[in-house]
Design a protein around this motif. Sequence first.
Motif, short mmCIF file in Angstrom:
data_model
loop_
_atom_site.label_atom_id
_atom_site.label_comp_id
_atom_site.label_asym_id
_atom_site.label_seq_id
_atom_site.Cartn_x
_atom_site.Cartn_y
_atom_site.Cartn_z
N ALA A 1 52.17 10.87 -22.66
CA ALA A 1 52.07 12.36 -21.96
C ALA A 1 51.62 12.23 -20.85
O ALA A 1 52.09 12.95 -19.85
N ALA A 2 50.68 11.44 -20.49
CA ALA A 2 50.10 11.22 -18.94
C ALA A 2 50.85 10.63 -18.24
O ALA A 2 51.04 11.19 -16.81
N ARG A 3 51.58 9.63 -18.50
CA ARG A 3 52.71 9.06 -17.68
C ARG A 3 53.73 10.04 -17.32
O ARG A 3 54.31 9.82 -16.41
N ALA A 4 54.41 10.77 -18.33
CA ALA A 4 55.40 11.53 -18.30
C ALA A 4 55.24 12.68 -17.12
O ALA A 4 55.79 13.10 -16.40
N GLY A 5 53.57 13.35 -17.11
CA GLY A 5 53.29 14.17 -15.96
C GLY A 5 54.07 15.32 -16.32
O GLY A 5 54.35 15.94 -17.35
N GLY A 6 54.40 16.03 -15.21
CA GLY A 6 55.25 17.01 -15.15
C GLY A 6 56.81 17.23 -15.22
O GLY A 6 57.24 17.95 -15.37
N GLY A 7 57.11 15.83 -15.36
CA GLY A 7 58.57 15.85 -15.38
C GLY A 7 59.32 15.35 -16.95
O GLY A 7 58.50 15.38 -17.71
N PRO A 8 60.61 15.13 -16.85
CA PRO A 8 61.07 15.20 -18.24
C PRO A 8 61.06 13.82 -18.54
O PRO A 8 60.67 12.89 -17.92
N LEU A 9 60.97 13.78 -19.97
CA LEU A 9 60.82 12.40 -20.50
C LEU A 9 62.27 11.74 -21.00
O LEU A 9 63.01 12.47 -21.85
N VAL A 10 62.52 10.79 -20.39
CA VAL A 10 63.91 10.21 -20.80
C VAL A 10 63.81 8.94 -21.74
O VAL A 10 62.84 8.03 -21.45
N LEU A 11 64.32 8.96 -22.63
CA LEU A 11 64.42 7.98 -23.76
C LEU A 11 65.55 6.98 -23.89
O LEU A 11 66.68 7.46 -24.05
N ALA A 12 65.34 5.63 -23.80
CA ALA A 12 66.39 4.75 -24.40
C ALA A 12 65.59 3.61 -24.97
O ALA A 12 64.39 3.56 -24.97
N GLY A 13 66.56 2.71 -25.77
CA GLY A 13 66.09 1.63 -26.74
C GLY A 13 66.56 1.99 -28.02
O GLY A 13 67.48 2.39 -28.26
N VAL A 14 65.38 1.22 -28.82
CA VAL A 14 65.79 1.15 -30.30
C VAL A 14 64.72 1.35 -31.19
O VAL A 14 63.74 1.78 -30.79
N SER A 15 65.02 2.11 -32.38
CA SER A 15 66.23 2.42 -32.77
C SER A 15 66.49 4.03 -32.74
O SER A 15 65.56 4.71 -32.92
N THR A 16 67.59 4.11 -32.43
CA THR A 16 67.99 5.57 -32.38
C THR A 16 67.52 6.37 -33.44
O THR A 16 67.01 7.53 -33.22
N ASP A 17 67.61 5.80 -34.69
CA ASP A 17 67.37 6.59 -35.89
C ASP A 17 66.05 6.37 -36.34
O ASP A 17 65.87 6.81 -37.49
N CYS A 18 65.13 5.72 -35.82
CA CYS A 18 63.75 5.37 -35.93
C CYS A 18 62.70 5.72 -35.07
O CYS A 18 62.46 7.12 -34.99
N CYS A 19 62.58 4.93 -34.08
CA CYS A 19 61.30 4.96 -33.23
C CYS A 19 61.75 6.04 -32.20
O CYS A 19 61.12 6.65 -31.48
N VAL A 20 63.03 6.05 -31.70
CA VAL A 20 63.61 6.86 -30.67
C VAL A 20 63.54 8.27 -31.29
O VAL A 20 63.07 9.37 -30.50
N LEU A 21 64.26 8.48 -32.31
CA LEU A 21 64.08 9.70 -32.83
C LEU A 21 62.72 10.46 -33.32
O LEU A 21 62.30 11.52 -32.80
N SER A 22 61.67 9.46 -33.76
CA SER A 22 60.31 9.93 -33.83
C SER A 22 59.83 10.23 -32.71
O SER A 22 58.90 11.32 -32.63
N THR A 23 60.14 9.54 -31.42
CA THR A 23 59.31 9.78 -30.30
C THR A 23 59.76 11.27 -29.80
O THR A 23 59.21 11.82 -29.06
N ALA A 24 61.22 11.31 -29.78
CA ALA A 24 61.67 12.53 -29.41
C ALA A 24 61.12 13.71 -29.86
O ALA A 24 60.88 14.66 -29.16
N LEU A 25 61.37 13.83 -31.25
CA LEU A 25 60.76 15.00 -32.00
C LEU A 25 59.24 15.26 -31.71
O LEU A 25 58.85 16.32 -31.60
N ALA A 26 58.31 14.17 -31.66
CA ALA A 26 56.93 14.37 -31.45
C ALA A 26 56.82 15.01 -30.00
O ALA A 26 55.77 15.91 -29.81
N ALA A 27 57.47 14.45 -29.09
CA ALA A 27 57.36 14.85 -27.63
C ALA A 27 57.94 16.31 -27.60
O ALA A 27 57.17 17.12 -26.89
N ALA A 28 58.97 16.70 -28.19
CA ALA A 28 59.51 18.01 -28.05
C ALA A 28 58.50 19.01 -28.62
O ALA A 28 58.32 20.11 -28.20
N ASP A 29 57.92 18.65 -29.90
CA ASP A 29 56.86 19.45 -30.51
C ASP A 29 55.80 19.85 -29.36
O ASP A 29 55.22 20.81 -29.46
N ALA A 30 55.35 18.73 -28.78
CA ALA A 30 54.32 18.86 -27.79
C ALA A 30 54.75 19.81 -26.31
O ALA A 30 53.93 19.92 -25.81
#
Length: 198
Positions: free
Chosen positions: A121-150
């Motif tokens: 969160a601190a690294r993202a600062g005030g800008g959008p968080l762009v996600l790439a990597g693996v796996s789409t259906d596990c760690c990318v998904l989990s990170t995306a939804l947690a960040a969106a909830d925040a």
Amino acid sequence: MTGEAGADLPGAGGPGEPPCLAVIDMQRVFGEPGSPWLAPRFAEIVAPVRRLAEALAPKVVFTRFVAPAVPHGAWRQYYEQWPFALQPPDAPIYELAAPFAAMAGPTLDATTFSKWGPELAARAGGGPLVLAGVSTDCCVLSTALAAADAGATVRVVSDACAGVDDESHAQALHIMSLYGPLVEVVTVADVLGGARPA
């Protein structure tokens, strides 16, 4: 920058701020043939992920999934299923794959699927968080939804992610698209077209 992903914080998303790229878990354990956790299209996304990292530098965070020293709760059953993975963070399987090991610097390490927490969160600062990597259906998904909830604005780069198989990759992208406008599924071309010159 090594640290554990923790509790959700108010997230990023202000307009006009440069994006932060989180390269999720581009590690040998997910990329090497013969690994039980191989993402079959890992090799195909190395070049797109590298292009994103070069274009969005220096706001780039490389994350690693690592095993806990002692699993707790349901993670005990998880590592009973995957005992090979109970290795220390400096084990070769958890190293970043080439070419990322040479370009990453310190990594954000977590024993959880989601990499969202105070440090990211601190690294993202005030800008959008762009996600790439693996796996789409596990760690990318989990990170995306947690960040969106925040409250973060999240952009998942579809052609710079890989899943456990094509169907799971597509399904995860579809699920994340349902979280719009908090989560947007984009392409490398979309991101690079909006990247500011270095």
